[in-house]
Enzyme design. Structure first.
Site, PDB file in Angstrom:
ATOM      1  N   HIS A  89       0.869  -1.179   0.000  1.00 32.51           N
ATOM      2  CA  HIS A  89       0.000   0.000   0.000  1.00 32.51           C
ATOM      3  C   HIS A  89       0.903   1.226   0.000  1.00 32.51           C
ATOM      4  CE1 HIS A  89      -2.977   2.935   1.184  1.00 32.51           C
ATOM      5  NE2 HIS A  89      -3.928   2.026   1.075  1.00 32.51           N
ATOM      6  N   ARG A 116      -6.707  10.401   0.061  1.00 33.11           N
ATOM      7  CA  ARG A 116      -6.473  10.944  -1.292  1.00 33.11           C
ATOM      8  C   ARG A 116      -7.783  11.087  -2.054  1.00 33.11           C
ATOM      9  NH1 ARG A 116      -3.256   6.675  -3.418  1.00 33.11           N
ATOM     10  NH2 ARG A 116      -3.430   5.637  -1.408  1.00 33.11           N
TER      11      ARG A 116
END
Ligand code: FAD
Length: 631
Positions: free
Chosen positions: A249, A269
């Site tokens: 990740h 994000r």
């Protein structure tokens, strides 16, 4: 064996995350006596940690969404190596599974007009993740557990015994599966607290044991994730596919040490957070690969407009699939533009008002404030890649979740194929529900086909399982399990990590062989009552087997694709797209690896894509299918 607790069930589900619970509900709904076993406390599984949401094309926020678009995104994310039937079933059935969760009592965040809200996430064309703030996994587990309790109440009313058909065995680790001939006859394990051995006589086992992250040094995974289900399957004669594909990740915390490896959800994000290097540059614009050109914004202005007007602007490159973002961060750090602690900055503090951040990301805010004194509403985070998820897993039949071993099924993260070379965020929670349900139904159908002929457990196999489990107590002065674990994690991190090289992987395989030799004489002190050293000694054999599969497959695949990046073979090679690497275990414990074709993508599914896009992934021969006259 005398000191043994014995149980008998129709179905034994190993794992109480989303996949295990959904499988158990299905088995019980088929009227089967079902046991759910978990290594840690009931309710503490990775699923509970899932933050971002469940991907399902309900089209609540953008009505252009459909299962076909979800299928397309999933294949793009997996770089077309996905098992296409799994990806199809997943995309088609995910919305039903989310609505079903509502009927079990889930309370999702809502849109202004009262529908289940859906948020943006990397690689998903439309807002698709149904969510509960950033605590979606918690709600999913709460709801599935509530459904289990309601089924138990039903059983109590009917039989006077709440556990007549559905019983949970928590803090019990399964160490071996038992077979008669090739078919499952039972599962063997121990109570973590007392060390007492337990036998489950059962013709069907559903593996739902999650991932393998604890083989790596920096990981978002917690202590249970030692690849047990992968290794149990291997030892029972099943196969693992795609093990070279491990997802790092992009945004694990790299600093401060108290939160190292802990995940910063992609929703940061999705909700507007941006990545900057030490020069303050929003660097992701430099890393949009050719296959994604035309789908992501070229300028900061367009990327920023997308948050308000996604129909008329291209999405920000911070939302590229995870493998792309992780590699980009890795490169920035390698080229000297990283933060003081070897990451990059992830900033949401200058992008959204503090109260909005707290409303949308309550757990992120709370957790980092409490654990690390980092206030994400006031300062950027320092983040870098962390081992997060394994795309590889037990090879299963898409429709029934059956493995090659009669009576053995697998669902959730432990199963392979669904996500190809890279999983999109949010596609795991939906995978758990879709294939958990299918595994429960698959086990029910298998049982029916058996009739009254149930495979029997042999006393010899039972004794052998107990002997293996007790071996570390006999190795006085033997190898320390903690030292071996540390060396394994370091080797996997350094030599089979995010960027891979042939020489390093060969070295990793040599180290793994040596670690395997040393692990055969691992020794523990004390007694069987809650003894973490002993538990780790038993987990080590699983981690070593699984790590060897990862390293062998990674060395074999001479291309870069999804969660597998080779510095010495940096491009994607269409000739490799059609190849699955399949691991099996020999009687002597060694790993064999063979090439096997990826199932062909049906023509009607291929026709969902633009031919120009397909040409980036498929060979000329594969594309020729589209030129043949329509059937
Ligand atoms: P798990 O939930 O991992 O459960 C495994 C179970 O198996 C546990 O009960 C464990 O005790 C048991 N077990 C293991 N070995 C044994 C054994 N030998 N004997 C007995 N029991 C055993 N995915 C998304 O789709 N959306 C997200 O927003 C998201 N966020 C995430 C955030 C974090 C921090 C993490 C770590 C993962 C996230 N993921 C997300 C991924 C997703 O949560 C996992 O892939 C998924 O929950 C795995 O579910 P599972 O049911 O397969 O297994």
């Amino acid at each position: 064996m005398t000191d043994l607790e014995r149980h008998s069930y129709d179905v034994v589900v190993i794992g109480a995350g989303g996949a295990g619970l959904r499988a158990a509900i299905e088995a019980r709904e088929h009227g089967l006596r079902t046991a759910i076993i978990c290594k840690s406390l009931f309710g503490k599984a990775h699923t509970v940690m899932a933050e971002g949401g469940i991907a399902a094309s309900m089209g609540n926020v953008n009505s252009n969404d459909s299962w076909q678009v979800h299928f397309r995104d999933t294949l793009r994310g997996g770089k077309f190596l996905n098992n296409p039937r799994m990806a199809e079933l997943h995309a088609r059935e995910a919305p039903q599974r989310v609505w079903e969760l509502e009927t079990y009592g889930a309370l999702f965040d809502r849109t202004a007009d009262g529908r289940i809200s859906q948020r943006n996430f990397g690689g998903h064309e439309y807002p698709r993740l149904a969510h509960v703030g950033d605590r979606t996994g918690l709600e999913l587990i709460r709801t599935l557990q509530q459904k289990i309790v309601s089924l138990q109440q039903e059983d109590e009313r009917e039989t006077g015994d709440a556990e007549a058909r559905l019983k949970v065995f928590a803090e019990l680790t399964v160490t071996d599966l038992l077979l008669e001939g090739e078919a499952v006859s039972g599962a063997f394990g121990y109570w973590r607290e007392s060390g007492r051995f337990v036998l489950f006589e059962t013709p069907t086992v559903i593996l739902a044991t999650g991932g393998i992250g604890k083989s790596f040094k920096v990981t978002s995974n917690s202590w249970e994730y030692t690849g047990d289900g992968h290794a149990l399957a291997l030892r029972a004669g099943a196969t693992l596919i795609n093990m070279e594909f491990v997802q790092f990740h992009p945004t694990g915390m790299v600093w401060p040490p108290s939160v190292k490896g802990i995940l910063v959800t992609e929703s940061v994000r999705g909700d507007g957070g941006v990545l900057r290097n030490s020069e303050g540059k929003r660097f992701m614009f430099d890393y949009v690969p050719d296959v994604f050109r035309g789908q992501y914004a070229d300028t900061e202005e367009e990327a920023d407009r997308w948050y308000k007007d996604p129909d008329n602007n291209l999405r920000p490159p911070e939302l590229l699939p995870r493998d792309e973002v992780a590699r980009a961060i890795n490169n920035e750090v390698k080229e000297g533009r990283g933060t003081p602690h070897g990451g990059v900055f992830l900033d949401v503090s200058t992008r959204l008002p503090a109260e909005e951040i707290i409303r949308r990301l309550p757990s992120m805010h709370h957790q980092f404030k409490e654990l690390a004194d980092v206030d994400i509403t006031a300062e950027p985070m320092e983040v870098g890649p962390t081992c997060h998820y394994v795309m590889g897993g037990v090879e299963v039949d898409a429709d029934t979740a059956a493995t090659r071993v009669p009576g053995l099924f697998a669902a959730g993260e432990v199963a392979g194929g669904m996500h190809g070379s890279n999983r999109l965020g949010g596609n795991s929670l939906s995978d758990l529900l879709v294939f958990g349900r299918r595994a429960g139904a698959g086990a029910a159908a298998y049982l029916e086909s058996l009739g009254d002929k149930r495979p029997a457990v042999s006393e010899g196999d039972l004794d052998a399982a107990a002997t293996v489990a007790l071996a570390p107590f006999g190795n006085d002065g033997g190898e320390n399990p903690y030292t071996l674990h540390q060396e394994l994690q370091q080797s996997m991190n350094d030599l089979v990590g995010i960027i891979r090289r042939e020489g390093e992987m060969r070295e990793a395989l040599e180290r793994l062989a040596e670690l395997r030799r040393r692990a055969s004489v691992v020794g523990v002190e004390g007694h069987r009552q809650f003894n973490p050293g002993w538990h780790l000694a038993l987990d080590l054999r699983n981690m070593l087997a699984v790590s060897e599969c990862v390293a062998r497959a990674a060395l074999e695949r001479t291309e870069s694709r999804g969660g597998h990046t080779r510095e010495d073979h940096p491009s994607m090679d269409p000739a490799w797209r059609g190849v699955n690497l399949v691991c099996s275990q020999r009687v002597d414990g060694g790993i064999d690896l063979v090439h096997q074709p990826v199932p062909a993508i049906r023509r009607d599914l291929l026709e969902l894509f633009d031919r120009k896009e397909l040409a980036k992934y498929l060979t000329e021969e594969e594309l020729a299918v589209l030129d043949a006259p329509a059937p």
